[in-house]
Write an enzyme that holds these catalytic residues in place. Structure first.
Site, PDB file in Angstrom:
ATOM      1  N   HIS A 126       0.865  -1.166  -0.182  1.00 39.59           N
ATOM      2  CA  HIS A 126       0.111   0.021   0.053  1.00 39.59           C
ATOM      3  C   HIS A 126       0.828   1.445   0.033  1.00 39.59           C
ATOM      4  O   HIS A 126       0.465   2.121  -0.776  1.00 39.59           O
ATOM      5  CB  HIS A 126      -0.856  -0.030   1.153  1.00 39.59           C
ATOM      6  N   GLU A 127       1.782   1.366   0.835  1.00 37.35           N
ATOM      7  CA  GLU A 127       2.648   2.391   0.743  1.00 37.35           C
ATOM      8  C   GLU A 127       3.560   2.564  -0.321  1.00 37.35           C
ATOM      9  O   GLU A 127       3.585   3.721  -0.863  1.00 37.35           O
ATOM     10  CB  GLU A 127       3.633   2.409   2.181  1.00 37.35           C
ATOM     11  N   HIS A 130       1.739   4.316  -3.004  1.00 37.20           N
ATOM     12  CA  HIS A 130       1.356   5.568  -2.728  1.00 37.20           C
ATOM     13  C   HIS A 130       3.001   6.310  -3.571  1.00 37.20           C
ATOM     14  O   HIS A 130       2.724   7.281  -4.191  1.00 37.20           O
ATOM     15  CB  HIS A 130       1.535   6.130  -1.405  1.00 37.20           C
ATOM     16  N   GLU A 209      -5.912   7.300  -0.983  1.00 35.92           N
ATOM     17  CA  GLU A 209      -5.886   5.960  -0.183  1.00 35.92           C
ATOM     18  C   GLU A 209      -6.744   4.727  -0.589  1.00 35.92           C
ATOM     19  O   GLU A 209      -6.147   3.644  -0.636  1.00 35.92           O
ATOM     20  CB  GLU A 209      -6.512   6.143   1.400  1.00 35.92           C
TER      21      GLU A 209
END
Length: 286
Positions: A126-127, A130, A209
Site C-alpha cells: 500500500h505504501e 503511494h 488512499e
C-alpha cells in the site's frame, strides 16, 4: 482541484490588496507562497519523519522487513526507499518523499509486533503504491496550498484588529462602495476559503488512499493480506503520541484513535471509513 486552490489564493490576495488600495499584500502573498512551497516541497519528508520520531534502519537491523520491501520494489520496478521504524505501538505506516528517488517508508513498532508476514506485506505494498502513484507529491502540494491559504487568511483577519496591513488602523484605503465590496469579499474568503480548501484536501487524501489499497493488492496479488491488516487496524484503539493534524493524511489509517479522539478529528477524517476499504478489497477478491 489544484486550479481551485490557486484561484482561491489569488482571489484572497487580490481582494485584500484592493481593500487596502495597495498591491503590497498581493505581492507578499505571492512571495510567501513561493518560499513556503519550496521549503515544504524539499523539507516535508524530513519534517514528517522527525515528527514521527522515526529512526532509519539498515538491512542488518531488521532483515525480515528489509526483504519484504526489497522484494516488492523489485516486483514493481521501484528503487529501494529508505526504511524507518517509529516507536509507536499503534498499527500504522506511512510513506513520504517528493519522488521515487527520494522516498522513505516508515513502519510503527506496533505493526512489526502485531502483523504477520502477509499482513505486513500488504501494508508495505500500500505504501509503495503511494510512491509509485505520486500520491506523496499530490498530498504534499495539497497540504502546502491549504496551509498557505489558511495562513494568509489568518494574517488578514489579524490585521483588521492590529492596525491593518502596513498601518492604517485596520481600515482600508479604498473608500466608498467599491471598498466595502472588497472588504466583504475579503472577509468571506478569509473565513470560508480555509474550510473549503481543507475539504478539498480531505477529498484528495481519501481518493488516494482508496487507490493505494487497490494498487497494493494488484502488486501482492493477495488481497487477504491487506484485508487482514485493515481488520486488525479497525479494532486497534492504541493512541499515537506523535499524531499531528499536519501529517495525519500520510498514515495508512488515521492516527487519531482511542478515547482521546476529538469530535473534530472524527468529523474531518483524512481516510475513508475502514469498513468501506475492506469491503472494496473483498469485492476485488471476488
Amino acid at each position: 482541484m489544484f486550479v481551485v486552490f490557486f484561484l482561491v489564493l489569488g482571489a484572497i490576495g487580490y481582494s485584500i490588496s484592493m481593500y487596502y488600495g495597495d498591491p503590497s499584500f498581493l505581492i507578499f502573498a505571492i512571495i510567501f507562497s513561493v518560499v513556503y512551497s519550496l521549503i515544504s516541497y524539499y523539507g516535508s519528508a524530513g519534517i514528517a519523519l522527525s515528527m514521527a520520531r522515526a529512526q532509519q534502519i539498515e538491512k542488518s537491523d531488521n532483515p525480515a522487513l528489509w526483504n519484504i520491501v526489497e522484494n516488492l520494489c523489485i516486483a514493481d520496478g521501484l528503487p529501494m526507499p529508505k526504511l524507518y521504524i517509529t516507536p509507536e505501538l499503534q498499527i500504522n505506516a506511512f510513506a513520504t518523499g517528493r519522488d521515487q528517488q527520494h522516498a522513505a517508508v516508515a513502519v510503527t513498532q506496533g505493526a512489526l509486533q502485531r502483523l504477520n508476514k502477509d499482513e505486513l506485506q500488504g501494508v508495505i505494498a500500500h505504501e509503495l503504491s503511494h510512491v509509485k502513484n505520486r500520491d506523496i507529491l499530490v498530498s504534499t502540494v495539497a497540504a502546502i496550498l491549504a496551509g498557505i491559504i489558511a495562513l494568509i487568511a489568518d494574517v488578514f483577519l489579524r490585521s483588521l484588529f492590529f492596525g491593518g496591513f502596513g498601518g492604517g488602523g485596520g481600515r482600508g484605503r479604498n473608500s466608498g462602495e467599491a471598498g466595502e465590496v472588497f472588504f466583504v469579499v475579503a472577509i468571506l474568503l478569509s473565513i470560508l476559503a480555509p474550510i473549503g480548501t481543507m475539504l478539498i484536501q480531505l477529498a484528495i487524501s481519501r481518493r488516494r488512499e482508496a487507490l493505494a489499497d487497490a494498487s497494493g493488492v494488484l502488486l501482492t496479488r493477495y488481497p487477504e493480506g491487506l484485508i487482514s491488516a485493515l481488520q486488525k487496524i479497525a479494532v486497534d484503539d492504541t493512541p499515537m503520541r506523535t499524531a499531528k493534524d499536519s501529517t495525519a493524511h500520510m498514515w495508512l489509517d488515521t492516527p487519531f484513535k482511542g478515547k482521546g479522539t476529538s469530535w473534530w478529528h472524527k468529523l474531518f477524517m483524512t481516510h475513508p471509513p475502514i469498513e468501506e476499504r475492506i469491503a472494496a478489497l473483498q469485492a476485488m477478491e471476488g
